[in-house]
Design a protein around this motif. Structure first.
Motif, PDB file in Angstrom:
ATOM      1  N   ASP A 181       0.881  -1.167   0.000  1.00  0.00           N
ATOM      2  CA  ASP A 181       0.000   0.000   0.000  1.00  0.00           C
ATOM      3  C   ASP A 181       0.924   1.224   0.000  1.00  0.00           C
ATOM      4  N   PRO A 182       0.669   2.191  -0.896  1.00  0.00           N
ATOM      5  CA  PRO A 182       1.541   3.372  -0.929  1.00  0.00           C
ATOM      6  C   PRO A 182       1.723   4.040   0.437  1.00  0.00           C
ATOM      7  N   ALA A 183       0.774   3.859   1.333  1.00  0.00           N
ATOM      8  CA  ALA A 183       0.920   4.449   2.672  1.00  0.00           C
ATOM      9  C   ALA A 183       2.093   3.836   3.423  1.00  0.00           C
ATOM     10  N   ASP A 184       2.516   2.635   2.989  1.00  0.00           N
ATOM     11  CA  ASP A 184       3.616   1.951   3.677  1.00  0.00           C
ATOM     12  C   ASP A 184       4.977   2.170   3.017  1.00  0.00           C
ATOM     13  N   PHE A 185       5.011   3.027   2.008  1.00  0.00           N
ATOM     14  CA  PHE A 185       6.297   3.276   1.344  1.00  0.00           C
ATOM     15  C   PHE A 185       7.289   3.897   2.327  1.00  0.00           C
ATOM     16  N   THR A 186       8.527   3.403   2.287  1.00  0.00           N
ATOM     17  CA  THR A 186       9.565   4.005   3.124  1.00  0.00           C
ATOM     18  C   THR A 186      10.659   4.678   2.287  1.00  0.00           C
ATOM     19  N   LEU A 187      10.822   4.255   1.036  1.00  0.00           N
ATOM     20  CA  LEU A 187      11.861   4.838   0.172  1.00  0.00           C
ATOM     21  C   LEU A 187      11.245   5.747  -0.887  1.00  0.00           C
ATOM     22  N   ILE A 188      10.174   5.273  -1.520  1.00  0.00           N
ATOM     23  CA  ILE A 188       9.486   6.110  -2.515  1.00  0.00           C
ATOM     24  C   ILE A 188       8.966   7.361  -1.814  1.00  0.00           C
ATOM     25  N   GLY A 189       9.288   8.492  -2.405  1.00  0.00           N
ATOM     26  CA  GLY A 189       8.853   9.751  -1.810  1.00  0.00           C
ATOM     27  C   GLY A 189       9.909  10.408  -0.944  1.00  0.00           C
ATOM     28  N   THR A 190      11.069   9.740  -0.816  1.00  0.00           N
ATOM     29  CA  THR A 190      12.143  10.339  -0.025  1.00  0.00           C
ATOM     30  C   THR A 190      13.282  10.776  -0.953  1.00  0.00           C
ATOM     31  N   ARG A 191      14.144  11.623  -0.406  1.00  0.00           N
ATOM     32  CA  ARG A 191      15.259  12.123  -1.192  1.00  0.00           C
ATOM     33  C   ARG A 191      16.441  11.167  -1.072  1.00  0.00           C
ATOM     34  N   LEU A 192      16.379  10.053  -1.789  1.00  0.00           N
ATOM     35  CA  LEU A 192      17.520   9.143  -1.794  1.00  0.00           C
ATOM     36  C   LEU A 192      18.625   9.751  -2.645  1.00  0.00           C
ATOM     37  N   PRO A 193      19.876   9.639  -2.183  1.00  0.00           N
ATOM     38  CA  PRO A 193      20.974  10.177  -3.011  1.00  0.00           C
ATOM     39  C   PRO A 193      21.089   9.401  -4.322  1.00  0.00           C
ATOM     40  N   LYS A 194      21.399  10.119  -5.388  1.00  0.00           N
ATOM     41  CA  LYS A 194      21.516   9.478  -6.694  1.00  0.00           C
ATOM     42  C   LYS A 194      22.755   8.592  -6.737  1.00  0.00           C
ATOM     43  N   LEU A 195      22.601   7.435  -7.329  1.00  0.00           N
ATOM     44  CA  LEU A 195      23.682   6.454  -7.337  1.00  0.00           C
ATOM     45  C   LEU A 195      24.866   6.885  -8.196  1.00  0.00           C
ATOM     46  N   ASP A 196      24.626   7.741  -9.172  1.00  0.00           N
ATOM     47  CA  ASP A 196      25.710   8.086 -10.103  1.00  0.00           C
ATOM     48  C   ASP A 196      26.417   9.391  -9.752  1.00  0.00           C
ATOM     49  N   THR A 197      26.043  10.039  -8.661  1.00  0.00           N
ATOM     50  CA  THR A 197      26.621  11.348  -8.351  1.00  0.00           C
ATOM     51  C   THR A 197      28.120  11.331  -8.032  1.00  0.00           C
ATOM     52  N   PRO A 198      28.593  10.460  -7.125  1.00  0.00           N
ATOM     53  CA  PRO A 198      30.023  10.549  -6.791  1.00  0.00           C
ATOM     54  C   PRO A 198      30.943  10.364  -8.006  1.00  0.00           C
ATOM     55  N   ALA A 199      30.663   9.390  -8.852  1.00  0.00           N
ATOM     56  CA  ALA A 199      31.542   9.168 -10.013  1.00  0.00           C
ATOM     57  C   ALA A 199      31.466  10.315 -11.003  1.00  0.00           C
ATOM     58  N   LYS A 200      30.332  11.029 -11.007  1.00  0.00           N
ATOM     59  CA  LYS A 200      30.198  12.160 -11.915  1.00  0.00           C
ATOM     60  C   LYS A 200      30.762  13.440 -11.291  1.00  0.00           C
ATOM     61  N   THR A 201      31.241  13.327 -10.070  1.00  0.00           N
ATOM     62  CA  THR A 201      31.851  14.470  -9.391  1.00  0.00           C
ATOM     63  C   THR A 201      33.376  14.389  -9.412  1.00  0.00           C
ATOM     64  N   ASP A 202      33.906  13.162  -9.319  1.00  0.00           N
ATOM     65  CA  ASP A 202      35.367  13.037  -9.224  1.00  0.00           C
ATOM     66  C   ASP A 202      36.021  12.624 -10.542  1.00  0.00           C
ATOM     67  N   GLY A 203      35.248  12.643 -11.622  1.00  0.00           N
ATOM     68  CA  GLY A 203      35.831  12.368 -12.933  1.00  0.00           C
ATOM     69  C   GLY A 203      35.954  10.899 -13.284  1.00  0.00           C
ATOM     70  N   SER A 204      35.505  10.020 -12.398  1.00  0.00           N
ATOM     71  CA  SER A 204      35.701   8.590 -12.666  1.00  0.00           C
ATOM     72  C   SER A 204      34.572   7.969 -13.493  1.00  0.00           C
ATOM     73  N   ALA A 205      33.461   8.673 -13.668  1.00  0.00           N
ATOM     74  CA  ALA A 205      32.368   8.124 -14.480  1.00  0.00           C
ATOM     75  C   ALA A 205      32.858   7.936 -15.918  1.00  0.00           C
ATOM     76  N   ILE A 206      32.520   6.800 -16.485  1.00  0.00           N
ATOM     77  CA  ILE A 206      32.975   6.495 -17.840  1.00  0.00           C
ATOM     78  C   ILE A 206      31.835   6.719 -18.830  1.00  0.00           C
ATOM     79  N   PHE A 207      32.098   7.573 -19.797  1.00  0.00           N
ATOM     80  CA  PHE A 207      31.184   7.812 -20.913  1.00  0.00           C
ATOM     81  C   PHE A 207      31.758   7.104 -22.151  1.00  0.00           C
ATOM     82  N   THR A 208      30.972   7.047 -23.212  1.00  0.00           N
ATOM     83  CA  THR A 208      31.478   6.451 -24.453  1.00  0.00           C
ATOM     84  C   THR A 208      32.790   7.107 -24.858  1.00  0.00           C
ATOM     85  N   MET A 209      32.876   8.428 -24.691  1.00  0.00           N
ATOM     86  CA  MET A 209      34.071   9.197 -25.032  1.00  0.00           C
ATOM     87  C   MET A 209      35.321   8.639 -24.346  1.00  0.00           C
ATOM     88  N   ASP A 210      35.130   7.970 -23.211  1.00  0.00           N
ATOM     89  CA  ASP A 210      36.256   7.550 -22.376  1.00  0.00           C
ATOM     90  C   ASP A 210      36.643   6.089 -22.567  1.00  0.00           C
TER      91      ASP A 210
END
Lengths: 715, 153
Positions: A181-210
């Protein structure tokens, strides 16, 4: 307690794209556990070390599907966010198709909406099997087993997902697992940190270019100078003389240079000379196209929508106005230009690509190389932006990269467009003309709205073209205008499907990029003609059947403390309201006149209703970014075709992008909803330009009917 | 003749054409891919590195001009400002597509290194050469301010 509580950084190490699999890492503390992961379905994999890997069927270009889809699984699985990993899905339609498209693809702001039940069900099935395994191990009824934050428990007994994985794999797969029941959601509706942020901050994320492969050859291309022109002859001698250049070859798309490194490829390309045949080329200038389109827009066109008798209503109106709008070609101008890495030998190929149509592009590359689909492996990569650009129905760039690889023989190739290739490579938001005539009666009610759109169809001739194309209609060109959010008794929308040799494409928010502007500025002018307030006036005439329009409009008026167009310090405000891709967005923009005589946008308030908000912070980010992208285009952007067919703008020096100083402050408010989620990658965009234009009209008395503003404010 | 310079604290040498842009030396010869190609004409800032501690667009910097100098890329940047900027970036989930962010982060670190407490105008000026097509600018501005506070604390 779960023994595995990875730090966020560790989470990222397994989340940086398609190559690193969390579940293939050795489980240090759990050597005695079985080594194989538990895979209850195609989307969820639970490793002996309790890491949960979610197969992401949508490409990640910043709009957040990795985080969003992992959230849906984690919610129903009752996992801890720290144990979640993501991996980009391979090219496989039976398993990973977009349920809204029937093939793998990302677009139309559908990533969350089409996956909503599918990913929750995948998570719930995995949970049910873990619970069954725990019930069996402890000899207790499954109904008494609890799961929270990645820990399965019954009374004082606990087990991690990893400890139960082997046993869970032997449990029956539930066909219809119960969802929360949506009333029981514990993660949906919260500000979970994005999984790809750290690698996109320190230059380690790999794009096709890389991506780099052993012995990889770098390629660059010289394209014809006009769309539809073809190669007559080329002289590659000077290019060949450049140290590091290996080969120069004609390909169907132009002339390709092959080199040991990127600098040599680019230097070789500059040294190339070629002659072109313009026989089949589109050689009209933008100005000529505009003239032709405007003439057609003065005739009714094929009826795309409407009711009543607008002609009679216009004749009977107390007051009428009319406007002709011009919308320019727009480039997507992604930060990462088009690029691909292809490594092939007879019968087999690996492709590294930020692919928005995974199966379509893999198939197109396979055909071009002459490799069977079964021999193909797509490694989908992070993309440096798309905004629609990486979803091309003819798979044009993928075919070009494959043709270049094929022309030189087996090996590994990295094909990269220069910024100029990219800017002049077509696939633009089409140029278009809207003509609208509207009327109000003596009481100020809008009685007539006659709207004609002249624009090219980018659907025509593609596999996505519907049967309406044969009738001269294209919903992607008229959406937002063939049906109005306002109850206008006499309405007509006509469409002229214009022919044009410039290749065009959807651009973030598709038809709403122009219909939202035309409709929302024109209704504002009609309300002003009737002496009505822009917010109250809209609320009065909104169609009854969709109360969510009023919900966001009231909310934005509330957070902006709207009291009409006059604001402090001589600034003015404008409002606009657009529904797109199932989501409702209202915005208020506050502007003044900048030193260069165009709108300076100080702040934008936005109210959003996109159903259940899976991640409110990602939604806010998409609205901030979407309106920034739309504002930059509205203020500055136009791709100009010169007489002869050449594109004038080639780089960011001539195609001016929004800079940090031009970005307004943004306040986003999300209207609470129990509806299933709809999209948010695009809906933040359409209201911004009309809101700014409406504020500008309040400031100067002048409507802006020509985009971009740098031209429209003096037109 | 080979060009010698310091890259992230280590002596390196490049023996290709001396007019090769530093960007391609960093990426192709040294294999460091955090520094990105975006425009090739110093208009977007995706290729921003630090040259002797100051922001520099590597796509228009011939490698011959950095002989004997110190080049720092996103992979090698260290110090209180660097750590504070990266922490602020992560806390606010600044990146979207992420492609321009190495350049944004390097420019932000360069700004804070030169000016500990930047005003909005300082930020506008220092970050003017860094385009973000995802328009993450609201968060970039806030992250720079948060990082400045963290360094000062």
């Amino acid at each position: 307690m779960n023994a595995v509580t990875p730090t966020r950084r560790a989470v990222l190490a397994g989340a940086s794209g398609s190559l690193v699999l969390g579940f293939s890492l050795p489980a240090r503390a759990r050597a005695a556990q079985p080594a194989r992961p538990f895979r209850p379905n195609a989307f969820v994999s639970i490793a002996p070390d309790s890491k949960v890997t979610v197969m992401i069927k949508h490409v990640e270009f910043g709009q957040g599907p990795s985080t969003g889809l992992a959230t849906l699984v984690a919610e129903e699985l009752d996992a801890d966010w720290g144990q979640m990993r993501v991996e980009q899905a391979p090219a496989n339609d039976p398993l990973y198709k977009n349920l809204a498209f029937g093939t793998m693809g990302t677009g139309g702001s559908t990533a969350i909406s089409n996956s909503w039940m599918q990913m929750r069900t995948a998570g719930a099935a995995a949970r049910a099997m873990l619970v069954a395994a725990a019930a069996k191990r402890w000899g207790v009824p499954a109904a008494q087993v609890k799961v929270a934050k990645g820990v399965v428990s019954h009374g004082a007994r606990t087990a991690s997902f990893g400890e139960l994985a082997a046993s869970a794999a032997t449990m029956p797969v539930p066909e219809k697992p119960a969802l929360k029941d949506p009333a029981d959601f514990t993660l949906i509706g919260t500000r979970l940190p994005k999984l790809d942020t750290p690698a996109k901050t320190d230059g380690s994320a790999i794009f096709t270019m890389d991506v780099s492969r052993p012995g990889m050859i770098h390629t660059a291309i010289l394209h014809p100078p006009a769309f539809g022109a073809t190669l007559e002859r080329f002289d590659g001698a000077a290019a060949h003389a450049v140290p590091g250049v290996i080969a120069v070859r004609a390909v169907p798309q132009g002339v390709a240079v092959y080199a040991r490194d990127r600098h040599a490829a680019l230097t070789g390309r500059k040294a190339l000379t070629a002659e072109w045949d313009f026989e089949q080329a589109e050689t009209r200038s933008s100005a000529e196209m505009e003239q032709a389109y405007a003439a057609r827009a003065r005739t009714p066109g094929v009826q795309a929508g409407g009711h009543g008798d607008p002609a009679a209503a216009l004749a009977a109106a107390a007051k009428t106005i009319e406007a002709e709008y011009f919308f320019p070609f727009l480039a997507h101008a992604t930060m990462e230009p088009q690029d691909a890495v292809i490594e092939w030998r007879p019968g087999k190929a690996d492709v590294w690509l930020g692919s928005q149509f995974q199966v379509g592009e893999t198939t197109a590359i396979a055909k071009t190389l002459g490799v069977p689909f079964e021999g193909m492996s797509l490694h989908n990569q992070f993309c440096g932006g798309s905004f629609g650009r990486r979803a091309t129905p003819d798979m044009g760039f993928a075919v070009e990269a494959a043709a270049i690889a094929k022309a030189h023989g087996p090996g590994a190739y990295k094909h990269v467009w220069t910024r100029e290739n990219d800017m002049r490579g077509g696939r633009y938001r089409p140029l278009g003309i809207h003509r609208i005539r509207g009327g109000i009666d003596a009481e100020g009610r809008i009685t007539a709205w006659d709207h004609v759109i002249a624009m090219q169809s980018f659907m025509k001739g593609t596999p996505m073209a519907g049967p309406e194309i044969a009738k001269g209609l294209d919903g992607s060109a008229t959406e937002g205008a063939h049906e109005l959010p306002y109850a206008v008794p006499n309405h007509r929308c006509g469409y002229h499907m214009m022919e044009n040799g410039v290749p065009t494409l959807w651009w973030r928010s598709v038809g709403h990029t122009h219909t939202g502007y035309a409709v929302e500025t024109f209704v504002d002018e009609l309300l002003a003609l009737a002496g009505k307030d822009a917010v109250e006036g809209r609320l009065t005439i909104l169609v009854d059947k969709e109360p969510r329009y009023a919900g966001v409009l009231r909310r934005v008026a509330e957070i902006a403390d709207w009291s009409g167009p006059k604001a402090q310090d001589g600034r003015t405000r404008g409002v606009a309201l657009v529904k797109s891709f199932g989501s409702y967005v209202a915005q208020i923009a506050e502007v003044s006149r900048s030193d260069e005589g165009i709108p300076r946008v100080h702040k934008v308030w936005a109210a959003v209703d996109c159903g259940i908000a899976v991640n409110p912070d990602v939604i806010a980010a998409q609205v901030e970014g979407g309106l920034g992208y739309g504002l930059g285009a509205a203020l500055f952007n136009e791709l100009t075709i010169e007489p002869g067919g050449m594109v004038r703008e080639g780089n960011f020096d001539s195609y001016r992008c929004l800079k940090i100083a031009e970005m307004p402050a943004v306040e986003v408010s999300i209207v609470k909803s129990a509806e299933n989620p709809t999209g948010i990658g695009e809906p933040g965009l359409p209201p911004v330009a009309p809101a700014v234009a409406n504020a500008w009209r309040a400031l100067t008395g002048k409507p802006v009917h020509r985009l971009p503003f740098v031209k429209g404010v003096v037109a | 003749m080979a060009t010698g310079f310091t890259l992230n604290g280590k002596a390196v040498s490049f023996d290709g054409p001396p007019d090769t842009p530093l960007l391609w030396v960093i990426r192709d010869a040294q294999g460091l891919t955090g520094t990105k190609y975006g425009c090739g004409v110093a208009q977007c800032g995706a290729c921003t590195v630090h040259l002797d501690g100051r922001n520099r667009r590597s796509c228009v910097t011939p490698v011959s001009t950095v002989a004997g100098k110190s080049v720092t890329t996103i992979e090698g940047v260290r110090g209180a400002e660097a750590e504070a900027v990266k922490r602020a970036w992560i806390a606010l989930d600044v990146p979207q597509c992420g492609y321009c962010q190495s350049g944004q982060v390097m420019s932000a670190i360069g700004l804070l290194t030169a000016k500990a407490d930047p005003s909005d105008e300082d930020i506008d000026h220092a970050m003017a050469g860094n385009i973000c097509r995802c328009a993450t600018y609201v968060r970039i501005r806030q992250a720079i301010k948060d990082a400045a506070k963290a360094v000062a604390a």
